[in-house]
Design an enzyme around this catalytic site. Structure first.
Site, PDB file in Angstrom:
ATOM      1  N   ASP A  35       2.675  -4.943   8.087  1.00  8.53           N
ATOM      2  CA  ASP A  35       1.541  -4.092   7.945  1.00  8.53           C
ATOM      3  C   ASP A  35       0.128  -5.189   7.931  1.00  8.53           C
ATOM      4  O   ASP A  35      -0.077  -5.855   7.031  1.00  8.53           O
ATOM      5  CB  ASP A  35       1.589  -3.602   6.457  1.00  8.53           C
ATOM      6  CG  ASP A  35       0.216  -2.801   6.140  1.00  8.53           C
ATOM      7  OD1 ASP A  35      -0.851  -2.838   6.856  1.00  8.53           O
ATOM      8  OD2 ASP A  35       0.261  -1.843   5.103  1.00  8.53           O
ATOM      9  N   LYS A  93     -10.693  -0.919  10.120  1.00 10.37           N
ATOM     10  CA  LYS A  93     -10.888  -1.736   9.223  1.00 10.37           C
ATOM     11  C   LYS A  93     -11.281  -3.274  10.039  1.00 10.37           C
ATOM     12  O   LYS A  93     -11.560  -4.454   9.354  1.00 10.37           O
ATOM     13  CB  LYS A  93      -9.634  -2.023   8.323  1.00 10.37           C
ATOM     14  CG  LYS A  93      -9.317  -1.133   7.566  1.00 10.37           C
ATOM     15  CD  LYS A  93      -7.939  -1.333   6.818  1.00 10.37           C
ATOM     16  CE  LYS A  93      -7.443  -0.319   5.999  1.00 10.37           C
ATOM     17  NZ  LYS A  93      -8.095   0.011   4.903  1.00 10.37           N
ATOM     18  N   CYS A 150      -4.618   2.515  -3.797  1.00 11.01           N
ATOM     19  CA  CYS A 150      -3.350   2.818  -3.232  1.00 11.01           C
ATOM     20  C   CYS A 150      -2.105   2.060  -3.422  1.00 11.01           C
ATOM     21  O   CYS A 150      -1.389   1.763  -2.419  1.00 11.01           O
ATOM     22  CB  CYS A 150      -3.404   3.347  -1.643  1.00 11.01           C
ATOM     23  SG  CYS A 150      -4.573   4.697  -1.371  1.00 11.01           S
ATOM     24  N   HIS A 189       0.738  -1.253   0.024  1.00 17.39           N
ATOM     25  CA  HIS A 189      -0.141   0.073  -0.095  1.00 17.39           C
ATOM     26  C   HIS A 189       0.876   1.390  -0.113  1.00 17.39           C
ATOM     27  O   HIS A 189       2.093   1.095   0.593  1.00 17.39           O
ATOM     28  CB  HIS A 189      -1.056  -0.063   1.304  1.00 17.39           C
ATOM     29  CG  HIS A 189      -2.045   0.990   1.377  1.00 17.39           C
ATOM     30  ND1 HIS A 189      -1.684   2.110   1.837  1.00 17.39           N
ATOM     31  CD2 HIS A 189      -3.248   0.974   1.220  1.00 17.39           C
ATOM     32  CE1 HIS A 189      -2.828   3.052   1.804  1.00 17.39           C
ATOM     33  NE2 HIS A 189      -3.661   2.178   1.613  1.00 17.39           N
ATOM     34  N   GLN A 191      -4.971  -5.445   6.629  1.00 14.24           N
ATOM     35  CA  GLN A 191      -6.078  -6.406   6.099  1.00 14.24           C
ATOM     36  C   GLN A 191      -5.959  -7.795   6.704  1.00 14.24           C
ATOM     37  O   GLN A 191      -6.555  -8.838   6.075  1.00 14.24           O
ATOM     38  CB  GLN A 191      -5.645  -6.447   4.496  1.00 14.24           C
ATOM     39  CG  GLN A 191      -5.799  -5.266   3.665  1.00 14.24           C
ATOM     40  CD  GLN A 191      -7.262  -4.873   3.970  1.00 14.24           C
ATOM     41  OE1 GLN A 191      -8.395  -5.242   4.091  1.00 14.24           O
ATOM     42  NE2 GLN A 191      -7.343  -3.355   3.760  1.00 14.24           N
TER      43      GLN A 191
HETATM   44  C1  LIG Z   1      -2.718  -2.927   3.311  1.00 14.42           C
HETATM   45  C2  LIG Z   1      -2.876  -1.535   3.926  1.00 14.42           C
HETATM   46  N1  LIG Z   1      -2.177  -0.738   4.418  1.00 14.42           N
HETATM   47  C3  LIG Z   1      -2.155   0.315   4.959  1.00 14.42           C
HETATM   48  C4  LIG Z   1      -3.617   0.918   4.790  1.00 14.42           C
HETATM   49  C5  LIG Z   1      -3.625   2.168   5.165  1.00 14.42           C
HETATM   50  O1  LIG Z   1      -4.551   2.348   6.425  1.00 14.42           O
HETATM   51  P1  LIG Z   1      -5.067   3.623   7.137  1.00 14.42           P
HETATM   52  O2  LIG Z   1      -5.605   4.602   5.937  1.00 14.42           O
HETATM   53  O3  LIG Z   1      -6.092   3.175   7.849  1.00 14.42           O
HETATM   54  O4  LIG Z   1      -3.948   4.432   7.743  1.00 14.42           O
HETATM   55  C6  LIG Z   1      -4.517   0.160   4.332  1.00 14.42           C
HETATM   56  C7  LIG Z   1      -5.748   0.651   3.856  1.00 14.42           C
HETATM   57  O5  LIG Z   1      -6.138   1.340   3.043  1.00 14.42           O
HETATM   58  C8  LIG Z   1      -4.364  -1.357   3.642  1.00 14.42           C
HETATM   59  O6  LIG Z   1      -5.326  -1.877   3.316  1.00 14.42           O
END
Ligand SMILES: Cc1ncc(COP(=O)(O)O)c(C=O)c1O
Lengths: 403, 147
Positions: free
Chosen positions: A199, A225, A363, A122, A202
């Site tokens: 990370d 999430k 993203c 991401h 998900q």
């Molecule tokens: C794999 C992953 N990393 C990071 C993020 C970023 O999360 P947040 O926007 O809650 O900081 C997301 C969410 O879109 C994600 O799916």
């Protein structure tokens, strides 16, 4: 077996019509809906307990502090952290990664050092590393991805070396659903002397996540999430790793003593929690974790996996539909494209039938570039979704694909 | 005689009213109209012809013949192509004055914002603006000649 209708009852937002059709919410990877108890906890906090934490002696301050710390304790258990001080509240996954990239980078990265990420990250696990690598004169390496959407681990093994200081990797890809072998990846990194950040945005709401078993040094996720409020995230770090890092932001709470000559910092976790946090949201995050714990991750996963398989196989059998990513180990997320209909059009046509999916690059632009596409249509599942919803979704996709 | 701008707008309103606010039929209808737009030569599909402010790619070109503005357009998505085809249907082969003095009341009357959502609505406004800018440019040429 879990009682899906009873679960759905707990989510007021699900019971509405969109464009004349019952809402089918398949955008759970972006954010999940919230059960009544989370909404109630948030309202209750502002109605009865609102107060600033950690610095007051009065009753309300005590209640707020207690609620806040209870969430920390439960969050620590949720990922099996060794101690609750290893859980730092952030505003989300993004902030957690920025915190580590900044504090770790400034203290541990030197010119010529290397950081490894993957091609399926991401943006929030790419850009902070790019920024700090540029600042520190370090090099960012990227583990490539196969056509199926799996990491090429042989390549990773070649990239690892004495210069590798950090491996930052996604557990479950938010675009492809690929589940990465984080335990093995961590072990390999440690053998090379590198630290590991996972990370888990998900994965943590869908799969068992045990930080001691993975043995990662840092792990991040967002409450929103996993049925919790927005504005709250968790950064887990091993005590020794967190203690070795300099603070991220300066301000209230993170200090022990402030003198103009020299300020000393507080212990973890407070060292990394400068300023007033989102207290009500942190408190309301606790019932979200309780909701997951009551159902149990194995039951949640087995239900979601059934939906996932039904969706993936169903899509595969519709002429003119192409799956993006077909990893052997995948979970809860399917990306697809229609041959004759642009992804934005597909998304709007599904919305016209009450189905919420996400369209775009999610993203993960470098990953889209890897596949030579602009983006995908993405359906992602949560525990309150049903087999009937997947049937209706497949029927709708087929209608669009064969128009 | 070509029907007046407002007659065409009324026609569009009439057609949309037959769809009875059904979102899916409305979108399919918009896409179908896009399909009727004459193809745009590949050579025009370049960066400088892209309408800025649209999420999708929309290429818009114009020319000026016998005092009338001719629009040609294409898009990478069918819905957006349908949207610009609606504007072309109303404004094609009109004098710059006709375009600049017309009020596009059909947009509101067919509930466009609800159909396409706020992001696409912004894109739609950008298309309208771009077409008006072309009309204005041709009007200037007409009045002051090419310098
Ligand atoms: C794999 C992953 N990393 C990071 C993020 C970023 O999360 P947040 O926007 O809650 O900081 C997301 C969410 O879109 C994600 O799916």
């Amino acid at each position: 077996m879990i009682d899906i209708p009873a679960i759905r009852e707990q989510f007021p937002v699900l019971h509405q019509e969109v464009n004349g059709h019952p809402l089918v919410y398949f955008d759970n990877a972006a954010t999940t809906q919230k059960p009544q108890r989370v909404i109630d906890a948030l309202l209750h906090y502002y109605r009865f307990d609102n107060s600033n934490i950690h610095r007051g002696v009065h009753t309300l301050a005590d209640r707020a502090t207690d609620g806040f710390e209870q969430t920390r304790e439960l969050a620590a258990k949720f990922i099996n952290a060794a101690e609750k001080e290893e859980v730092i509240f952030t505003k989300g996954t993004t902030e957690g990664i920025n915190l580590v990239a900044h504090s770790f980078g400034r203290s541990m990265l030197h010119p010529g050092d290397e950081v490894i990420i993957s091609a399926m990250e991401h943006h929030s696990n790419i850009v902070p590393w790019q920024m700090i690598c540029e600042e520190r004169g370090a090099l960012l390496k990227v583990i490539p991805v196969t056509e199926n959407g799996e990491l090429i681990l042989e390549e990773y093994a070649r990239q690892l070396g004495p210069k590798t200081k950090m491996v930052a990797l996604v557990h479950v890809s938010n675009t492809l659903g690929t589940v990465n072998p984080v335990r093995k990846i961590t072990e390999m990194a440690h053998q090379a002397g590198a630290k590991v950040l996972i990370d888990a945005a998900q994965s943590v709401g869908h799969l068992p996540v045990d930080v001691q078993e993975i043995d990662c040094d840092f792990l991040v996720f967002s409450a929103h999430k996993i049925y919790g409020p927005t504005g709250v995230g968790v950064l887990y770090g091993k005590r020794a790793e967190l203690e070795a890092l300099p603070p991220y932001q300066g301000g209230g709470s993170m200090i022990r003593d402030v003198r103009f000559e020299k300020t000393t910092y507080n212990d973890i976790p407070y060292k990394f929690e400068a300023g007033t946090p989102t207290i009500g949201e942190v408190i309301a995050f606790k019932p979200a974790i309780e909701f997951i714990n009551e159902l149990g991750k194995p039951a949640i996963h087995s239900h979601e996996d059934e939906l996932f398989r039904q969706a993936r196989e169903g899509l595969q059998s519709i002429p003119g539909v192409r799956l993006v990513g077909q990893a052997a180990e995948a979970s809860g997320i399917v990306s697809f494209l229609l041959e004759k209909t642009h992804l934005f059009d597909t998304g709007m046509l599904l919305d016209a039938r009450g189905i919420a999916i996400r369209t775009g690059h999610h993203c993960t632009q470098p990953l889209m570039e890897r596949f030579g596409i602009e983006g995908t249509c993405r359906a992602s599942f949560a525990v309150y979704n049903t087999k009937e919803e997947v049937d209706y979704f497949l029927e709708s996709v087929e209608k669009i694909a064969t128009r | 005689m070509k029907p007046a701008i407002n007659e065409i707008q009324d026609e569009i309103i009439e057609e949309f009213s037959l769809l009875e606010n059904d979102m899916e039929s409305t979108i399919f209808y918009i896409m179908e109209m896009g399909g009727k737009l004459p193809p745009l030569d590949e050579k025009y599909k370049v960066e400088e012809n892209i309408v800025k402010g649209c999420q999708s790619k929309v290429w818009l070109v114009s020319s000026f013949e016998d005092g009338k503005v001719i629009f040609k357009a294409d898009s990478n998505t069918d819905i957006t192509k349908g949207l610009i085809s609606l504007l072309i249907r109303v404004w094609n082969e009109r004098t710059p004055e006709e375009i600049l003095h017309s009020e596009l009341y059909f947009v509101e009357r067919i509930g466009m914002r609800k159909v396409i959502g706020s992001q696409r609505s912004n894109g739609f406004s950008s298309m309208i603006k771009q077409m008006k800018l072309y009309a204005l440019a041709f009007q200037n040429i007409q009045h002051h000649g090419r310098e």
